[in-house]
Design a protein around this motif. Structure first.
Motif, mmCIF file in Angstrom:
data_model
loop_
_atom_site.group_PDB
_atom_site.id
_atom_site.type_symbol
_atom_site.label_atom_id
_atom_site.label_comp_id
_atom_site.label_asym_id
_atom_site.label_seq_id
_atom_site.Cartn_x
_atom_site.Cartn_y
_atom_site.Cartn_z
ATOM 1 N N ALA A 136 14.341 3.722 -23.361
ATOM 2 C CA ALA A 136 13.496 1.988 -23.542
ATOM 3 C C ALA A 136 14.454 0.627 -22.731
ATOM 4 O O ALA A 136 14.099 -0.316 -22.937
ATOM 5 C CB ALA A 136 12.495 1.053 -24.869
ATOM 6 N N ALA A 137 16.267 1.076 -23.901
ATOM 7 C CA ALA A 137 17.287 0.169 -23.228
ATOM 8 C C ALA A 137 18.523 1.053 -22.552
ATOM 9 O O ALA A 137 19.004 1.503 -23.665
ATOM 10 C CB ALA A 137 17.382 0.250 -24.771
ATOM 11 N N LEU A 168 23.379 2.802 -21.376
ATOM 12 C CA LEU A 168 24.487 3.740 -20.737
ATOM 13 C C LEU A 168 25.043 3.607 -19.698
ATOM 14 O O LEU A 168 24.808 4.250 -19.212
ATOM 15 C CB LEU A 168 23.256 4.929 -21.006
ATOM 16 C CG LEU A 168 22.990 5.852 -21.777
ATOM 17 C CD1 LEU A 168 22.207 6.683 -21.719
ATOM 18 C CD2 LEU A 168 24.387 6.342 -22.593
ATOM 19 N N ALA A 169 25.357 2.366 -19.386
ATOM 20 C CA ALA A 169 25.565 1.972 -17.722
ATOM 21 C C ALA A 169 26.895 2.040 -18.105
ATOM 22 O O ALA A 169 27.546 1.409 -19.235
ATOM 23 C CB ALA A 169 25.045 0.763 -17.171
ATOM 24 N N GLY A 170 27.758 2.537 -17.404
ATOM 25 C CA GLY A 170 28.699 3.152 -16.875
ATOM 26 C C GLY A 170 29.370 4.217 -17.913
ATOM 27 O O GLY A 170 31.015 4.088 -17.471
ATOM 28 N N ALA A 204 16.880 9.557 -13.925
ATOM 29 C CA ALA A 204 15.655 9.027 -13.509
ATOM 30 C C ALA A 204 16.065 8.095 -14.158
ATOM 31 O O ALA A 204 15.143 6.556 -12.951
ATOM 32 C CB ALA A 204 14.834 9.591 -13.274
ATOM 33 N N SER A 205 16.996 7.730 -14.707
ATOM 34 C CA SER A 205 16.863 5.860 -15.177
ATOM 35 C C SER A 205 18.099 5.472 -15.610
ATOM 36 O O SER A 205 19.100 6.256 -14.098
ATOM 37 C CB SER A 205 17.277 6.217 -17.211
ATOM 38 O OG SER A 205 18.548 6.524 -17.676
ATOM 39 N N ALA A 206 18.654 3.834 -15.481
ATOM 40 C CA ALA A 206 19.424 3.665 -15.297
ATOM 41 C C ALA A 206 21.245 3.795 -15.481
ATOM 42 O O ALA A 206 22.071 3.542 -15.757
ATOM 43 C CB ALA A 206 19.691 2.333 -15.278
ATOM 44 N N ALA A 207 20.703 5.441 -16.622
ATOM 45 C CA ALA A 207 21.410 5.941 -17.078
ATOM 46 C C ALA A 207 22.587 6.337 -16.337
ATOM 47 O O ALA A 207 23.630 7.007 -16.126
ATOM 48 C CB ALA A 207 21.444 6.218 -18.425
#
Length: 404
Positions: free
Chosen positions: A20-21, A25-27, A52-55
């Protein structure tokens, strides 16, 4: 036509909270210690859901005993390699030697974070807790952060049962000084060991939402995905704190059948005699059925075994560890010709009997071999250990006890 989505569970795991957040994990260059039971509320495997997420996909995968995909039997080395779905390198933390149980520092090259998501079953012997703690310790030493994504203890978080493991009986199935049934989630257990070992900053536990200590598995609304090949149902998990003791004998614990840890026996055992002996112990919450079975692999493969089937009738009333101890005693008395302690190497240990490693002491073995008073005295001694552990664990609990 798309299949229907599973109903939303009452409990939201640490993984679902992280998804949900995903911007958290970005970057990040993260590694993932997980297995086949590490799934989302929608039943997506964790590494695919994160990819499959922004991570984005994990930079490395780590697999515990039984392998990342949960395909290997107990005490069978799991191979590393590469994940066929994401291409991420896969490091096995269960190989052919004891040294393989801890990741080498090079495994964390290029990583800044290790995510741990393993479904534990609440018993001291279950090896995922040792793998989680040892991997987290190695990751922190390599300069990585560690996030543990918490999941329910299938046995609930209220009951504490059994003796504390004594010094000198450390092993992969007794890595920590815990009662056999500790009543902790994996996140709480890692916090306990972090406190004991004096870890510095860097550990974060992503707590669950909606979980209470009085919840048994069926009350969580979560689907049961077998966390290891011989843990097919919550009923298996319910008896495991006691029935794993059978691994320290030459009796079959039902591996190689469809009811592991619920079937116990061996060639030459008289089923009604064993059932009567065990029933005389009057262990609450379980019924005993005399039966025969034929394991297809492991102990007594292909042979007809006489024994008993255990039927859990009340999971809240069942003292699972005591059940296992009473079964050892009943089998030794009812079938002395078939009962024997395991003498082969067990989880890389050759200098101590497997039953002592599992019991965390030699008192269980001596009590089964000796008179009933010795065994009763040892069982009575658990109360002091249970009380001491309850006091120690209060500082690391993430989910309140009733009345606090």
């Amino acid at each position: 036509m798309r299949p229907p989505r599973p109903p939303r569970p009452a409990v939201h795991t640490g993984l679902d909270r992280l998804l949900a957040a995903p911007g958290r994990l970005a970057g990040r260059h993260y590694g993932l210690l997980a297995h086949g039971a590490s799934v989302t509320a929608d039943l997506a495997p964790i590494h695919l859901a994160l990819a499959a997420s922004a991570a984005g996909p994990p930079a490395a995968l780590f697999g515990p005993e039984h392998g990342y995909y949960g395909v290997e039997q107990d005490m069978v080395a799991a191979a590393g390699g590469a994940d066929p779905w994401t291409g991420a390198p896969l490091h096995s933390l269960y190989g052919n030697a004891e040294a393989s149980l801890r990741p080498c520092p090079r495994a964390f090259d290029g990583l800044d974070l290790l995510i741990v998501d393993l479904q534990d079953v609440g018993a001291r012997y279950y090896t995922y807790a040792a793998t989680a703690v040892w991997a987290a310790e190695a990751a922190l030493a390599a300069g990585c952060e560690v996030w543990v994504l918490d999941r329910p203890n299938p046995l609930g978080g209220e009951v504490v049962e059994g003796n504390l493991r004594e010094d000198g009986y450390e092993s992969f199935v007794g890595a920590f000084r815990l009662p056999v049934r500790h009543g902790l989630t994996l996140g709480e257990l890692v916090r306990l060991e972090a406190q004991r070992r004096g870890w510095g900053p860097g550990l974060t536990v992503w707590e669950m939402e909606g979980w209470r200590r009085d919840m048994l598995w069926q009350e969580t609304g979560l689907p049961w995905i077998a966390p290891s090949p011989n843990m097919p149902t919550p009923a298996t998990a319910a008896v495991y704190p006691g029935l794993c003791l059978i691994e320290g004998t030459e009796l079959s614990e039902g591996r190689g059948t469809t009811r592991p840890f619920l079937l116990v026996g061996a060639p030459g055992v008289d089923p009604p005699h064993l059932a009567a002996r065990l029933a005389a112990a009057e262990v609450p919450g379980v019924g005993v059925v005399p039966t025969y079975f034929r394991p297809q692999f492991q102990k007594h493969a292909g042979a007809l075994c006489g024994g008993v089937e255990l039927v859990v009738t009340d999971r809240r009333a069942l003292p699972a560890f005591r059940l296992g101890v009473e079964l050892l005693r009943a089998a030794a008395e009812a079938a002395p010709g078939a009962f024997a302690w395991r003498t082969a190497a067990y989880e890389f240990v050759t200098d101590r009997p497997a039953i002592d490693l599992l019991a965390g002491c030699d008192a269980c073995r001596r009590g089964v071999e000796g008179d009933r008073a010795v065994l009763d005295s040892w069982i009575a001694s658990w109360r002091e250990d249970e009380a001491a552990f309850r006091e120690e664990r209060r500082e690391v609990l993430l989910y309140p006890e009733e009345g606090t």
